[in-house]
Design a protein around this motif. Structure first.
Motif, PDB file in Angstrom:
ATOM      1  N   PHE A  66       0.800  -1.369   0.004  1.00 33.38           N
ATOM      2  CA  PHE A  66       0.204  -0.192  -0.073  1.00 33.38           C
ATOM      3  C   PHE A  66       0.680   1.131  -0.111  1.00 33.38           C
ATOM      4  O   PHE A  66       2.020   1.033   0.364  1.00 33.38           O
ATOM      5  CB  PHE A  66      -0.655   0.105   1.143  1.00 33.38           C
ATOM      6  N   THR A  67       0.297   2.338  -0.801  1.00 34.09           N
ATOM      7  CA  THR A  67       1.293   3.593  -0.588  1.00 34.09           C
ATOM      8  C   THR A  67      -0.128   4.708  -0.423  1.00 34.09           C
ATOM      9  O   THR A  67      -0.869   4.842  -1.134  1.00 34.09           O
ATOM     10  CB  THR A  67       1.840   3.913  -2.048  1.00 34.09           C
ATOM     11  N   ILE A  68       0.279   5.419   0.767  1.00 34.09           N
ATOM     12  CA  ILE A  68      -0.707   6.588   0.954  1.00 34.09           C
ATOM     13  C   ILE A  68       0.122   7.967   0.345  1.00 34.09           C
ATOM     14  O   ILE A  68       1.142   7.986   0.152  1.00 34.09           O
ATOM     15  CB  ILE A  68      -0.569   6.767   2.531  1.00 34.09           C
ATOM     16  N   SER A  69      -0.719   8.853  -0.101  1.00 31.72           N
ATOM     17  CA  SER A  69      -0.076  10.004  -0.660  1.00 31.72           C
ATOM     18  C   SER A  69      -1.049  11.056  -0.571  1.00 31.72           C
ATOM     19  O   SER A  69      -2.432  10.771  -0.187  1.00 31.72           O
ATOM     20  CB  SER A  69       0.234   9.852  -2.221  1.00 31.72           C
ATOM     21  N   ARG A  70      -0.648  12.287  -0.590  1.00 29.63           N
ATOM     22  CA  ARG A  70      -1.491  13.547  -0.419  1.00 29.63           C
ATOM     23  C   ARG A  70      -1.242  14.455  -1.611  1.00 29.63           C
ATOM     24  O   ARG A  70      -0.219  14.700  -2.026  1.00 29.63           O
ATOM     25  CB  ARG A  70      -1.535  14.195   1.019  1.00 29.63           C
ATOM     26  N   ASP A  71      -2.357  15.133  -1.997  1.00 25.66           N
ATOM     27  CA  ASP A  71      -2.417  16.314  -2.809  1.00 25.66           C
ATOM     28  C   ASP A  71      -2.892  17.484  -2.075  1.00 25.66           C
ATOM     29  O   ASP A  71      -4.123  17.469  -2.328  1.00 25.66           O
ATOM     30  CB  ASP A  71      -3.101  16.003  -4.149  1.00 25.66           C
ATOM     31  N   ASN A  72      -2.074  18.161  -1.535  1.00 22.24           N
ATOM     32  CA  ASN A  72      -2.766  19.404  -0.627  1.00 22.24           C
ATOM     33  C   ASN A  72      -3.509  20.427  -1.570  1.00 22.24           C
ATOM     34  O   ASN A  72      -4.426  21.100  -1.000  1.00 22.24           O
ATOM     35  CB  ASN A  72      -1.446  20.132   0.056  1.00 22.24           C
ATOM     36  N   ALA A  73      -2.804  20.605  -2.822  1.00 17.78           N
ATOM     37  CA  ALA A  73      -3.924  21.386  -3.793  1.00 17.78           C
ATOM     38  C   ALA A  73      -5.327  21.126  -3.919  1.00 17.78           C
ATOM     39  O   ALA A  73      -6.063  21.951  -4.332  1.00 17.78           O
ATOM     40  CB  ALA A  73      -3.006  21.727  -5.162  1.00 17.78           C
ATOM     41  N   LYS A  74      -5.238  19.970  -4.141  1.00 20.35           N
ATOM     42  CA  LYS A  74      -6.795  19.245  -4.160  1.00 20.35           C
ATOM     43  C   LYS A  74      -7.282  18.955  -3.048  1.00 20.35           C
ATOM     44  O   LYS A  74      -8.449  18.316  -2.961  1.00 20.35           O
ATOM     45  CB  LYS A  74      -6.683  18.013  -5.335  1.00 20.35           C
ATOM     46  N   ASN A  75      -6.802  19.073  -1.883  1.00 18.95           N
ATOM     47  CA  ASN A  75      -7.370  18.705  -0.586  1.00 18.95           C
ATOM     48  C   ASN A  75      -7.717  17.061  -0.541  1.00 18.95           C
ATOM     49  O   ASN A  75      -8.951  16.675  -0.154  1.00 18.95           O
ATOM     50  CB  ASN A  75      -8.507  19.721  -0.279  1.00 18.95           C
ATOM     51  N   THR A  76      -6.942  16.419  -0.911  1.00 15.68           N
ATOM     52  CA  THR A  76      -7.265  14.992  -1.303  1.00 15.68           C
ATOM     53  C   THR A  76      -6.187  14.119  -0.795  1.00 15.68           C
ATOM     54  O   THR A  76      -4.938  14.461  -0.993  1.00 15.68           O
ATOM     55  CB  THR A  76      -7.545  14.628  -2.748  1.00 15.68           C
ATOM     56  N   VAL A  77      -6.435  12.953  -0.017  1.00 18.99           N
ATOM     57  CA  VAL A  77      -5.478  11.977   0.073  1.00 18.99           C
ATOM     58  C   VAL A  77      -5.914  10.633  -0.652  1.00 18.99           C
ATOM     59  O   VAL A  77      -7.023  10.501  -0.895  1.00 18.99           O
ATOM     60  CB  VAL A  77      -5.536  11.798   1.863  1.00 18.99           C
TER      61      VAL A  77
END
Length: 120
Positions: A66-77
């Motif tokens: 599994f890999t977790i990631s975040r896109d702060n510009a899209k407010n999405t994880v």
């Protein structure tokens, strides 16, 4: 604040799924975010988390898959799940904010959950 998950479903063993969690009502950039899961007859457990400075945590059973990631510009994880196993079957919940420290996470906000079923 509202967290909305998507991407769950039925997948065969060995397959992949990508979960997404979009947050509205506040920005996630200054907070830890994570994914929990609760399997049938089991307690809810922390699967993965990522801090505001990109430190990640994975429970042992999903490391390397599994890999977790975040896109702060899209407010999405996101949670990319590969090589899925039957024991990964659970309701997956995203979480936001609160207190995180070295694998211990008490979030402020929860999503409604999305079902992941791994079965042939």
């Amino acid at each position: 604040v509202q967290l909305v998950e998507s991407g769950g479903g039925l997948v065969q063993p060995g397959g992949s799924l990508r979960l997404s969690c979009s947050t509205s009502g506040r920005t996630i950039s200054s907070w830890a975010v994570g994914w929990f899961r609760q399997g049938p007859g089991k307690e809810r457990e922390l699967v993965a988390a990522v801090t505001d400075d990109a430190e990640t945590y994975y429970t042992d059973s999903v490391k390397g898959r599994f890999t977790i990631s975040r896109d702060n510009a899209k407010n999405t994880v996101y949670l990319q799940m590969n090589s899925l196993k039957a024991e990964d079957t659970a309701v997956y919940y995203c979480a936001d904010g609160g207190t995180y420290y070295e694998g211990s996470y008490v979030p402020d906000y929860w999503g409604q959950g999305t079902q992941v079923t791994v079965s042939s």
